[in-house]
Design an enzyme around this catalytic site. Structure first.
Site, PDB file in Angstrom:
ATOM      1  N   CYS A   1       0.828  -1.206   0.000  1.00 51.51           N
ATOM      2  CA  CYS A   1       0.000   0.000   0.000  1.00 51.51           C
ATOM      3  C   CYS A   1       0.866   1.261   0.000  1.00 51.51           C
ATOM      4  O   CYS A   1       0.579   2.227  -0.708  1.00 51.51           O
ATOM      5  CB  CYS A   1      -0.929  -0.002   1.213  1.00 51.51           C
ATOM      6  SG  CYS A   1      -2.043   1.415   1.269  1.00 51.51           S
TER       7      CYS A   1
ATOM      8  N   CYS B   1      -7.815  -1.206   6.114  1.00 52.38           N
ATOM      9  CA  CYS B   1      -9.273  -1.085   6.182  1.00 52.38           C
ATOM     10  C   CYS B   1      -9.995  -2.347   5.740  1.00 52.38           C
ATOM     11  O   CYS B   1     -10.953  -2.744   6.354  1.00 52.38           O
ATOM     12  CB  CYS B   1      -9.721   0.095   5.334  1.00 52.38           C
ATOM     13  SG  CYS B   1     -11.482   0.392   5.450  1.00 52.38           S
TER      14      CYS B   1
END
Length: 368
Positions: free
Chosen positions: A100, A196
């Site tokens: 990420c 998330c």
């Protein structure tokens, strides 16, 4: 002279909120950017992006900076999540935070910030950047207990030259104190635990939705069958809980007690999971590893010399020798055997406080 414009990623958490305030105090023109990276079941109890956006916007209002939201869900799914699933399907255990940072926070986010006219970007990571001549170095944070350089090891010179880490020089306790003193609306907010799309949700149940899997035999080191696994993707090396053989006692200690079971190996070809008893079983210890997808912060592999490495986050640095391959691969040999070296995780190299880069663990050489 006009102020330098810094676009900072604001997640709604305390760290990035305090970092934004610090930048403003230092005289920068600060713009907050809230990244939405996940849309599937976003309204569930496990994914809090709506509340995070409210928190980020509230903080921006209190400290007096503009903020906008940007949706990187498509990029996240293509560049991070798809790779995450490929790795799990192949029986490895990836680290999505590393991916990420490389693909979203310091690529898609950086590109977007430059379109906004930013001179620099910033995040709430605990790390430091130092310029040494023409080169930029990534350093560990002053607060060793919070250092996140491990997750940032794939950054390159172009990315580091545009990046600020305001929290790198201060301890986390001071960040919390600052948030309280500034009466930030999220001052008491818990730190997020993970990315998330997983959050706090039951991990196996989540992977079930996306992966095909096939149960198979679970065996001990001597080949004795002790049960059935539910699919190799759902286990990681060194795993102790949730294996499903708690009642099986193969070897007893002199006092009648029985050592815990650990996942030790995955035989992908034969769909077999191997488990062993005892934390220090030889199958859990490795004297060397090989890694691929090498990424070096300086742009080239460091010269072979005595260095240190982490094979997982939250691990103390361990002494090692580096043997680069030149073809995006390298090998590490350890002075002391390392526990549960896991394919798919990152092996990250350090020279003191300087993070040199690293790669994805492809395999390990055991003691047995």
């Amino acid at each position: 002279m006009s102020k330098k414009k810094v676009v900072i990623g604001m997640s709604g958490g305390v760290d990035s909120s305090v970092a934004a305030w610090m930048l403003k105090e230092q005289g920068y023109e600060v713009i907050g950017l809230f990244m939405k990276n996940w849309e599937d079941d976003d309204d569930s109890e496990f994914c809090s992006s709506r509340q995070d956006w409210i928190d980020a916007a509230s903080v921006a209002d209190v400290i007096g900076v503009d903020i906008e939201a940007v949706n990187f869900s498509a990029e996240y799914k293509d560049r991070v999540f798809a790779e995450f699933l490929r790795e799990y399907q192949a029986g490895r255990t990836p680290n999505p935070d590393v991916l990420c940072n490389a693909e979203i926070k310091f690529k898609a986010f950086l590109d977007h910030a430059m379109l906004l006219g930013a001179d620099l970007i910033a995040t709430g990571h605990y790390a430091r950047v130092r310029q040494a001549g023409e080169r930029f170095e990534l350093l560990k944070a002053v607060d060793a207990s919070k250092d996140q350089s491990y997750f940032l090891h794939r950054l390159n010179q172009a990315q580091l030259s545009k990046t600020l880490f305001p929290l790198g020089e201060i301890p986390k306790t001071e960040v919390r104190q600052l948030a309280a003193r500034l009466a930030l609306p999220n001052a008491a907010k818990k730190d997020s635990t993970g990315i998330c799309f997983i959050g706090e949700r039951p991990f196996r149940e989540f992977l079930n939705r996306y992966l095909s899997y096939k149960p198979g035999p679970m065996k001990t080191a001597d080949g004795t069958s002790v049960g059935e696994h539910v699919g190799l993707s759902f286990y990681t090396l060194g795993q102790r809980k949730g294996i499903g053989i708690g009642g099986v006692k193969s070897y007893q200690n002199a006092d009648g007690s029985s050592d815990a079971w650990y996942v030790a190996r995955k035989d992908i070809a034969n769909n077999t999971l191997y488990v062993v008893q005892g934390h220090d079983h030889p199958w859990l210890l490795s004297s060397a590893l090989t890694a691929d997808q090498a990424s070096w912060i300086a742009g080239a592999a460091p010269a072979p010399r005595a260095l240190s490495a982490k094979t997982r986050y939250r691990q103390a640095d361990v002494a090692c020798e580096l043997a680069p391959d030149g073809a995006g691969e390298f090998a590490l040999r350890f002075s002391d055997p390392q526990w549960a070296v896991t394919p798919g995780q990152s092996a990250v190299l350090y020279d003191g406080d300087v993070c040199l880069g690293g790669g994805i663990i492809a395999g390990a050489t055991g003691l047995a």
